[in-house]
Design a protein around this motif. Structure first.
Motif, PDB file in Angstrom:
ATOM      1  N   GLN A  83     -45.231 -20.552  65.699  1.00 20.24           N
ATOM      2  CA  GLN A  83     -46.276 -21.341  66.342  1.00 20.24           C
ATOM      3  C   GLN A  83     -45.842 -21.802  67.729  1.00 20.24           C
ATOM      4  OE1 GLN A  83     -47.167 -24.028  62.863  1.00 20.24           O
ATOM      5  NE2 GLN A  83     -49.195 -23.662  63.742  1.00 20.24           N
ATOM      6  N   THR A  84     -44.593 -22.167  67.869  1.00 16.87           N
ATOM      7  CA  THR A  84     -44.086 -22.622  69.157  1.00 16.87           C
ATOM      8  C   THR A  84     -43.861 -21.458  70.116  1.00 16.87           C
ATOM      9  OG1 THR A  84     -42.991 -24.448  68.020  1.00 16.87           O
ATOM     10  CG2 THR A  84     -42.272 -23.989  70.258  1.00 16.87           C
ATOM     11  N   HIS A  85     -43.446 -20.326  69.569  1.00 14.62           N
ATOM     12  CA  HIS A  85     -43.136 -19.126  70.357  1.00 14.62           C
ATOM     13  C   HIS A  85     -43.910 -17.951  69.751  1.00 14.62           C
ATOM     14  CE1 HIS A  85     -39.802 -21.331  72.203  1.00 14.62           C
ATOM     15  NE2 HIS A  85     -39.530 -21.762  70.987  1.00 14.62           N
ATOM     16  N   PRO A  86     -45.208 -17.832  70.041  1.00 14.19           N
ATOM     17  CA  PRO A  86     -46.020 -16.806  69.383  1.00 14.19           C
ATOM     18  C   PRO A  86     -45.561 -15.372  69.648  1.00 14.19           C
ATOM     19  CG  PRO A  86     -47.247 -17.854  71.150  1.00 14.19           C
ATOM     20  CD  PRO A  86     -45.996 -18.649  70.952  1.00 14.19           C
ATOM     21  N   ILE A  87     -44.711 -15.166  70.651  1.00 15.43           N
ATOM     22  CA  ILE A  87     -44.159 -13.829  70.877  1.00 15.43           C
ATOM     23  C   ILE A  87     -43.361 -13.375  69.653  1.00 15.43           C
ATOM     24  CG2 ILE A  87     -42.008 -14.566  71.996  1.00 15.43           C
ATOM     25  CD1 ILE A  87     -44.201 -11.593  73.083  1.00 15.43           C
ATOM     26  N   LEU A  88     -42.969 -14.321  68.803  1.00  9.04           N
ATOM     27  CA  LEU A  88     -42.235 -13.998  67.582  1.00  9.04           C
ATOM     28  C   LEU A  88     -43.120 -13.437  66.470  1.00  9.04           C
ATOM     29  CD1 LEU A  88     -39.786 -17.032  67.365  1.00  9.04           C
ATOM     30  CD2 LEU A  88     -39.182 -14.635  67.805  1.00  9.04           C
ATOM     31  N   ILE A  89     -44.437 -13.520  66.637  1.00 10.91           N
ATOM     32  CA  ILE A  89     -45.336 -12.986  65.615  1.00 10.91           C
ATOM     33  C   ILE A  89     -45.393 -11.475  65.782  1.00 10.91           C
ATOM     34  CG2 ILE A  89     -47.689 -12.949  64.707  1.00 10.91           C
ATOM     35  CD1 ILE A  89     -48.013 -15.821  65.865  1.00 10.91           C
ATOM     36  N   ASN A  90     -45.044 -10.768  64.734  1.00 11.62           N
ATOM     37  CA  ASN A  90     -45.081  -9.315  64.777  1.00 11.62           C
ATOM     38  C   ASN A  90     -46.521  -8.849  64.890  1.00 11.62           C
ATOM     39  OD1 ASN A  90     -43.855  -6.828  64.837  1.00 11.62           O
ATOM     40  ND2 ASN A  90     -42.729  -7.147  62.939  1.00 11.62           N
ATOM     41  N   ARG A  91     -46.719  -7.721  65.516  1.00 15.45           N
ATOM     42  CA  ARG A  91     -48.056  -7.225  65.764  1.00 15.45           C
ATOM     43  C   ARG A  91     -48.082  -5.722  65.607  1.00 15.45           C
ATOM     44  NH1 ARG A  91     -44.729  -8.667  70.383  1.00 15.45           N
ATOM     45  NH2 ARG A  91     -44.443  -6.771  71.548  1.00 15.45           N
ATOM     46  N   PRO A  92     -49.288  -5.235  65.409  1.00 18.17           N
ATOM     47  CA  PRO A  92     -50.582  -5.882  65.308  1.00 18.17           C
ATOM     48  C   PRO A  92     -50.909  -6.276  63.879  1.00 18.17           C
ATOM     49  CG  PRO A  92     -50.900  -3.525  65.317  1.00 18.17           C
ATOM     50  CD  PRO A  92     -49.416  -3.769  65.447  1.00 18.17           C
ATOM     51  N   VAL A  93     -51.464  -7.442  63.711  1.00 17.68           N
ATOM     52  CA  VAL A  93     -52.013  -7.855  62.422  1.00 17.68           C
ATOM     53  C   VAL A  93     -53.489  -7.497  62.464  1.00 17.68           C
ATOM     54  CG1 VAL A  93     -52.611  -9.835  60.968  1.00 17.68           C
ATOM     55  CG2 VAL A  93     -50.352  -9.715  62.055  1.00 17.68           C
ATOM     56  N   VAL A  94     -53.946  -6.802  61.431  1.00 17.21           N
ATOM     57  CA  VAL A  94     -55.351  -6.406  61.357  1.00 17.21           C
ATOM     58  C   VAL A  94     -55.954  -6.990  60.083  1.00 17.21           C
ATOM     59  CG1 VAL A  94     -56.989  -4.492  61.276  1.00 17.21           C
ATOM     60  CG2 VAL A  94     -54.915  -4.299  62.674  1.00 17.21           C
ATOM     61  N   ILE A  95     -57.114  -7.607  60.241  1.00 19.75           N
ATOM     62  CA  ILE A  95     -57.804  -8.272  59.142  1.00 19.75           C
ATOM     63  C   ILE A  95     -59.190  -7.638  59.003  1.00 19.75           C
ATOM     64  CG2 ILE A  95     -58.686 -10.492  58.316  1.00 19.75           C
ATOM     65  CD1 ILE A  95     -56.575 -11.739  60.381  1.00 19.75           C
ATOM     66  N   THR A  96     -59.465  -7.103  57.813  1.00 18.51           N
ATOM     67  CA  THR A  96     -60.768  -6.492  57.534  1.00 18.51           C
ATOM     68  C   THR A  96     -61.220  -6.936  56.145  1.00 18.51           C
ATOM     69  OG1 THR A  96     -60.139  -4.470  56.335  1.00 18.51           O
ATOM     70  CG2 THR A  96     -59.906  -4.416  58.735  1.00 18.51           C
ATOM     71  N   PRO A  97     -62.467  -6.653  55.774  1.00 22.33           N
ATOM     72  CA  PRO A  97     -62.903  -6.962  54.410  1.00 22.33           C
ATOM     73  C   PRO A  97     -62.102  -6.196  53.343  1.00 22.33           C
ATOM     74  CG  PRO A  97     -64.804  -6.630  55.822  1.00 22.33           C
ATOM     75  CD  PRO A  97     -63.595  -6.232  56.621  1.00 22.33           C
ATOM     76  N   LYS A  98     -61.470  -5.089  53.731  1.00 21.44           N
ATOM     77  CA  LYS A  98     -60.675  -4.301  52.781  1.00 21.44           C
ATOM     78  C   LYS A  98     -59.249  -4.801  52.640  1.00 21.44           C
ATOM     79  CE  LYS A  98     -63.147   0.058  53.125  1.00 21.44           C
ATOM     80  NZ  LYS A  98     -62.996   1.502  53.397  1.00 21.44           N
ATOM     81  N   GLY A  99     -58.831  -5.717  53.517  1.00 25.22           N
ATOM     82  CA  GLY A  99     -57.473  -6.243  53.416  1.00 25.22           C
ATOM     83  C   GLY A  99     -56.919  -6.681  54.754  1.00 25.22           C
ATOM     84  N   THR A 100     -55.690  -7.126  54.693  1.00 24.34           N
ATOM     85  CA  THR A 100     -54.960  -7.626  55.855  1.00 24.34           C
ATOM     86  C   THR A 100     -53.583  -6.999  55.832  1.00 24.34           C
ATOM     87  OG1 THR A 100     -56.137  -9.733  55.794  1.00 24.34           O
ATOM     88  CG2 THR A 100     -54.009  -9.723  56.925  1.00 24.34           C
ATOM     89  N   ASN A 101     -53.111  -6.569  57.012  1.00 21.41           N
ATOM     90  CA  ASN A 101     -51.768  -6.018  57.042  1.00 21.41           C
ATOM     91  C   ASN A 101     -51.211  -6.019  58.455  1.00 21.41           C
ATOM     92  OD1 ASN A 101     -49.423  -4.963  55.999  1.00 21.41           O
ATOM     93  ND2 ASN A 101     -50.390  -3.189  55.063  1.00 21.41           N
ATOM     94  N   LEU A 102     -49.894  -5.944  58.514  1.00 20.46           N
ATOM     95  CA  LEU A 102     -49.176  -5.690  59.748  1.00 20.46           C
ATOM     96  C   LEU A 102     -49.188  -4.175  59.907  1.00 20.46           C
ATOM     97  CD1 LEU A 102     -47.307  -6.501  62.094  1.00 20.46           C
ATOM     98  CD2 LEU A 102     -45.398  -6.374  60.475  1.00 20.46           C
ATOM     99  N   CYS A 103     -49.793  -3.695  60.959  1.00 25.53           N
ATOM    100  CA  CYS A 103     -50.023  -2.254  61.109  1.00 25.53           C
ATOM    101  C   CYS A 103     -48.985  -1.608  62.011  1.00 25.53           C
ATOM    102  CB  CYS A 103     -51.447  -2.004  61.582  1.00 25.53           C
ATOM    103  SG  CYS A 103     -52.655  -2.483  60.333  1.00 25.53           S
ATOM    104  N   ARG A 104     -47.781  -1.548  61.480  1.00 24.72           N
ATOM    105  CA  ARG A 104     -46.656  -0.853  62.094  1.00 24.72           C
ATOM    106  C   ARG A 104     -46.162   0.148  61.073  1.00 24.72           C
ATOM    107  NH1 ARG A 104     -44.739  -3.646  66.558  1.00 24.72           N
ATOM    108  NH2 ARG A 104     -42.734  -2.631  66.520  1.00 24.72           N
ATOM    109  N   PRO A 105     -46.319   1.425  61.316  1.00 26.77           N
ATOM    110  CA  PRO A 105     -46.892   2.078  62.476  1.00 26.77           C
ATOM    111  C   PRO A 105     -48.414   1.910  62.508  1.00 26.77           C
ATOM    112  CG  PRO A 105     -46.395   3.717  60.805  1.00 26.77           C
ATOM    113  CD  PRO A 105     -45.885   2.392  60.297  1.00 26.77           C
ATOM    114  N   PRO A 106     -49.016   2.223  63.654  1.00 25.92           N
ATOM    115  CA  PRO A 106     -50.449   1.955  63.820  1.00 25.92           C
ATOM    116  C   PRO A 106     -51.335   2.671  62.812  1.00 25.92           C
ATOM    117  CG  PRO A 106     -49.486   2.853  65.860  1.00 25.92           C
ATOM    118  CD  PRO A 106     -48.398   2.749  64.873  1.00 25.92           C
TER     119      PRO A 106
END
Length: 113
Positions: A83-106
């Protein structure tokens, strides 16, 4: 279908996931999580919905991770650091009606579309 991506345009994985979403004919809600920082509750929801552990959502390659001495830190400390350093949040996080995931690899985004 509403799709939200926590996006960093400088990240190749994030750009790749966004391309896959658009190729599926979906224009997602693009959240610049670096300026629109997710709350602790939002981070916890992503973790719960994705099944990820807190450390898996942390971008350990960032220099601030080492500067803050986060190796071995507990979940509360990691969440506070994201929260203090949002660069620490891994990306991309994708949220859909089918689910949520960290999409690495894309390509992981395809299962959510």
């Amino acid at each position: 279908m509403t799709v939200t991506i926590w996006h960093n345009p400088r990240c190749g994985n994030s750009r790749g996931a966004l391309e896959h979403i658009r190729a599926a004919g979906i224009e997602p809600v693009i959240r610049d999580y670096l300026t629109d920082v997710p709350s602790e509750a939002e981070l916890r929801k992503v973790l719960k919905d994705s099944g990820l552990q807190v450390i898996e959502l942390v971008r350990r390659k960032e220099s601030v991770f080492d500067e803050l001495g986060l190796e071995g830190a507990d979940d509360a400390a990691l969440l506070a650091a994201m929260q203090t350093h949002p660069i620490l949040i891994n990306r991309p996080v994708v949220i859909t009606p089918k689910g949520t995931n960290l999409c690495r690899p894309p390509e992981k985004v395809l299962a959510l579309l």
